[in-house]
Design an enzyme around this catalytic site. Structure first.
Site, PDB file in Angstrom:
ATOM      1  N   ARG A  94       0.841  -1.207   0.000  1.00  0.00           N
ATOM      2  CA  ARG A  94       0.000   0.000   0.000  1.00  0.00           C
ATOM      3  C   ARG A  94       0.872   1.250   0.000  1.00  0.00           C
ATOM      4  NH1 ARG A  94      -5.169   2.125   1.683  1.00  0.00           N
ATOM      5  NH2 ARG A  94      -5.024   4.279   1.000  1.00  0.00           N
ATOM      6  N   ARG A 103      -4.887   1.364  -5.485  1.00  0.00           N
ATOM      7  CA  ARG A 103      -4.151   0.757  -4.373  1.00  0.00           C
ATOM      8  C   ARG A 103      -4.156  -0.761  -4.444  1.00  0.00           C
ATOM      9  NH1 ARG A 103      -8.267   3.667  -0.646  1.00  0.00           N
ATOM     10  NH2 ARG A 103      -7.696   5.162  -2.184  1.00  0.00           N
ATOM     11  N   ASP A 106      -6.640  -1.707   0.642  1.00  0.00           N
ATOM     12  CA  ASP A 106      -7.189  -0.718   1.564  1.00  0.00           C
ATOM     13  C   ASP A 106      -8.032  -1.489   2.576  1.00  0.00           C
ATOM     14  OD1 ASP A 106      -7.890   1.853   2.578  1.00  0.00           O
ATOM     15  OD2 ASP A 106      -9.779   1.774   1.484  1.00  0.00           O
ATOM     16  N   ASP A 108     -10.404  -0.557   5.806  1.00  0.00           N
ATOM     17  CA  ASP A 108     -11.017   0.485   6.620  1.00  0.00           C
ATOM     18  C   ASP A 108     -11.704  -0.130   7.834  1.00  0.00           C
ATOM     19  OD1 ASP A 108     -10.318   2.678   5.028  1.00  0.00           O
ATOM     20  OD2 ASP A 108     -12.079   2.434   3.752  1.00  0.00           O
TER      21      ASP A 108
END
Length: 173
Positions: A94, A103, A106, A108
């Site tokens: 990343r 990317r 990711d 989250d």
């Protein structure tokens, strides 16, 4: 875990990748999270393919994303969990050069129990999750009664978003 559930907070994680071997990267990251001390995975969604969303909106010329969600129980504090997720992202290449850029991975932190908080490194629930079908659709697969604190039921939120998330057959991962 000796048949016992971990006592801790229930957290929802969202995954995205549009570079490299997207599906393999997400599945490897899920496995790494499951091995973290103080984390127990209780559900992992299917993979969903979505168009790339950039700061200016949908970018049909950018590589498509694969997205997924998982639900974990964790004894880690929210910032500890976020730091562990960031380390996994880094191990998978990343790079944070462009906001909302392409990317390799990711991850989250979408919700952490019912916690609502915001500081310079972490906002809970995730500030835009309620508007993103690529977060809501995989999450709803795992928990049909899911809610986002302060926003409402995930099924109702999903019904009011753009419909871009498509569940992928396993052979296209």
């Amino acid at each position: 875990m000796n048949g016992r559930r971990l006592e801790g907070a229930r957290a929802v994680l969202a995954f995205g990748s549009n570079l490299g071997n997207r599906g393999e990267t997400i599945l490897e990251a899920m496995a790494e999270i499951a091995r973290l001390p103080g984390v127990e995975t209780i559900g992992e969604s299917s993979l969903y393919e979505t168009v790339a969303v950039k700061l200016h909106g949908i970018d049909p010329d950018a590589p498509a994303y694969l997205n997924a969600a998982s639900i974990v129980l964790t004894t880690l504090e929210p910032h500890e969990l976020l730091a562990a997720l960031n380390k996994i992202e880094l191990r998978h290449g990343r790079v944070r050069e462009e906001r909302w850029g392409d990317r390799t991975l990711d991850i989250d932190l979408i919700t952490y129990g019912t916690l609502e908080q915001s500081d310079e490194t972490l906002t809970l629930p995730h500030p835009r999750a309620w508007q993103r079908d690529f977060v809501l659709a995989p999450w709803l697969e795992l928990d049909p009664d899911a809610t986002i604190p302060g926003r409402g039921r995930v099924d109702e939120l999903l019904a009011s978003t753009d419909d871009t998330a498509r569940r992928t057959p396993s052979e296209t991962m």
